[in-house]
Design an enzyme around this catalytic site. Structure first.
Site, PDB file in Angstrom:
ATOM      1  CB  ALA A  12      -0.738  -0.134   1.229  1.00 34.02           C
ATOM      2  N   GLY A  14       2.428   2.732  -2.854  1.00 36.25           N
ATOM      3  CA  GLY A  14       2.646   3.431  -4.270  1.00 36.25           C
ATOM      4  C   GLY A  14       1.816   4.728  -4.134  1.00 36.25           C
ATOM      5  NE  ARG A  18      -1.375   3.287 -13.042  1.00 27.83           N
ATOM      6  CZ  ARG A  18      -1.101   2.070 -12.985  1.00 27.83           C
ATOM      7  NH1 ARG A  18      -1.664   1.255 -13.921  1.00 27.83           N
ATOM      8  NH2 ARG A  18      -0.526   1.346 -12.062  1.00 27.83           N
ATOM      9  N   GLY A  82       8.995  -0.280  -6.539  1.00 27.51           N
ATOM     10  CA  GLY A  82       8.073  -1.272  -7.331  1.00 27.51           C
ATOM     11  C   GLY A  82       7.678  -2.310  -6.186  1.00 27.51           C
ATOM     12  CB  SER A 109      -2.723  -5.278  -4.662  1.00 25.57           C
ATOM     13  OG  SER A 109      -1.461  -5.756  -5.433  1.00 25.57           O
ATOM     14  CG  ASN A 238      -4.230   0.771 -11.366  1.00 26.80           C
ATOM     15  OD1 ASN A 238      -3.598   0.837 -10.660  1.00 26.80           O
ATOM     16  ND2 ASN A 238      -4.645  -0.213 -12.044  1.00 26.80           N
ATOM     17  CE1 TYR A 377     -30.399  25.906  13.865  1.00 23.87           C
ATOM     18  CE2 TYR A 377     -31.028  27.719  15.628  1.00 23.87           C
ATOM     19  CZ  TYR A 377     -30.234  26.728  15.072  1.00 23.87           C
ATOM     20  OH  TYR A 377     -28.940  26.211  15.597  1.00 23.87           O
ATOM     21  CB  SER A 416     -46.869  31.367  13.889  1.00 25.78           C
ATOM     22  OG  SER A 416     -47.638  30.129  13.628  1.00 25.78           O
TER      23      SER A 416
END
Ligand code: UD1
Ligand code: CA
Length: 469
Positions: A12, A14, A18, A82, A109, A238, A377, A416
């Site tokens: 993990a 890398g 891309r 790599g 992977s 990827n 509210y 109200s």
């Protein structure tokens, strides 16, 4: 199956070039969860966290923060040269720390997130049964472009000659349909003995873990391949497009699982349901609903279109009308919400309560059967049972510096458009006249009027007309 001889490495580290993203690839989410967390969850079905080694590098601190609660080991690959180099770093980690080297290593992977526990189990058993030095999980997807290809000794033969990366394929190998998933089992000793033989003389200038297949096969070691049952579970993420393809597959799988458990989902392809979400039987989910995070919804509910519900708990028989937004809210059974209600964190809506059109709540308790149906509210408030909050009434909870609490007793009536200026308490059964500004506590059973008395001037309009004509 007995997997006690297995340790697990998760690659993990890398960069995810891309993706063109600032964030680490393995922290991108599908199904509402980072890629790496899916992979760790699958790994944990094979071995406990103290036998899982997560190799991190790019944005290592962020990756560690996200995954630390799982209890896996982290191994730092400071420079990412790599996948072969990632395993070289793991080998060094074992010799530095003296940690016990597992007899077999399952390598996963971090960007292949849909792998199923059943497949990992099958693969590990096959690896042991076949006494293989390396077992490769493969698939034959409709479009293999971009993946490493697996060259078998002959078609149908379990034994493999080599894996060739896309960039390194010879013209006559371009049509090879079987791809390498990036998931392997190794007999650890054979792997570790060959890691130093890897070279970076290839199209990417990287040390490929995949080259180990050819090295072992040339030594006469058994290198075999096993095909996964489902294509999606071995697809890599990827690019953003690939990730969204996996996201859709995962969400559809979640929707199917819920439908199998009695939930009706109209047009499931339009819903966005995270993989942790729970929904009870006989609940109906309409198109374009989003259910996110740790949301739990009871039985016999109806969630109407365009509602977005995150980290919330909803009881049985609740109706959520169109366009509601809920974040970290709790809703009691048979309550009715919406359309267009906004329940912000720590909104606790009681049984049979109603929260209606364009009502915003935050940090409140609304008691059983209470109603706030229009344009309110309500923030930092404790509101009892059977309360009626009239249209447009609001709690004024903030004085520009501090937040203050409003308390409303059972059975109170809030007229109200009144403003309750906190801190303030309205007693049980009290009445607030419409349009009042309430700044002082109102005792139980009282009527409070907090507005200026109306002045009426009979005949005023006609007399003005006369003056101005
Ligand atoms: C890799 C395989 C390819 C396979 C594909 C399947 C290699 C050389 N190729 O290609 O055969 O078809 O996966 O998805 O292995 N990583 C590190 N450290 C590094 C480099 C990568 O930890 O130095 C991690 C990445 O974070 C990623 C995983 O290893 O999670 C795979 O690396 P990636 O660069 O995505 O390999 P692919 O080109 O996809
Ligand atoms: Ca990849």
């Amino acid at each position: 199956m007995d997997t006690t001889s297995f340790g697990i490495a998760i690659m993990a580290a890398g960069k995810g070039t891309r993706l063109k993203s600032k964030r680490a690839k393995v922290l991108h989410e599908i199904g509402g969860r980072p890629l790496l967390m899916h992979v760790i969850a699958a790994a944990e079905t094979v071995a406990p966290p103290d036998r899982i080694y997560c190799i991190i590098g790019h944005h290592a601190d962020n990756v560690r923060t996200v995954a630390v609660s799982t209890g896996v080991h982290f191994v730092m690959q400071a420079e990412q040269k790599g996948t072969g180099h990632a395993l070289q770093v793991l080998k060094k980690h074992f010799s530095f720390t003296g940690q016990k080297v597992p007899q077999h290593l399952l390598v996963l992977s971090g960007d292949v997130p849909l792998i199923r526990p059943e497949t990992l189990q099958q693969m590990c058993s096959f690896h042991l049964e076949q006494h293989a030095a390396m077992t490769i999980l493969t698939a034959v997807p409709p479009n293999p472009t971009g993946y490493g290809r697996v060259l078998r000794k002959s078609p149908g033969d379990p034994e493999v000659l080599a894996i060739v990366e896309q960039k390194d394929l010879a013209p006559d190998q371009l049509a090879t349909p079987e791809i390498n998933s990036g998931i392997y089992c190794f007999e650890t000793e054979s792997l570790f003995a060959n890691l130093s033989r890897l070279s970076d003389q290839n199209a990417s200038g990287e040390f490929y873990l995949t080259d180990i297949a050819g090295l072992l096969a040339a030594e006469g070691k058994r290198v075999i391949a096993i095909k996964a049952d489902h294509i999606d579970e071995v697809l890599g993420a990827n690019t953003i497009a690939e990730m969204m393809h996996l996201d859709a597959a995962m969400r559809l799988a979640t929707a199917r699982k819920l439908m199998a458990a009695g939930v009706t989902i109209f047009r499931p392809e339009t819903t966005v349901i995270d993989s942790m979400v729970e929904v009870g039987a006989d609940t109906t989910i309409e198109p374009y609903v989003q259910l996110l995070g740790n949301t739990r919804i009871g039985q016999d509910c109806r969630i109407r279109s365009y509602s977005v519900i995150q980290n919330s708990t909803i009881g049985d028989g609740v109706l959520v009308r169109n366009g509601c937004i809920l974040d970290s809210a709790t809703v009691g059974r048979c309550a009715v919400l919406g359309p267009y209600s906004h329940l912000r964190p720590r909104s606790d809506i009681g049984e049979d309560a109603h929260v209606g059109n364009f009502v915003e709540t935050k940090n409140i308790r609304l008691g059983r059967g209470s109603k706030a149906n229009h344009l309110n509210y309500l923030g930092d408030a404790d509101i009892g049972a059977g309360v009626n909050v009239g249209a447009g009434a609001i709690t004024c909870n903030y004085d520009g510096v501090h937040k203050h609490k409003t308390t409303i007793g059972d059975g109170a009536f809030i007229g109200s458009d009144s403003t309750l200026i906190a801190p303030v308490t309205v007693g049980d059964g009290a009445y607030i006249a419409a349009g009042s500004s309430i700044t002082e506590d109102v005792p139980a059973g009282a009527l409070a009027l907090g507005r200026s008395r109306q002045t009426t001037k009979p005949g005023w309009v006609a007399s003005r007309k006369k003056k101005t004509s």
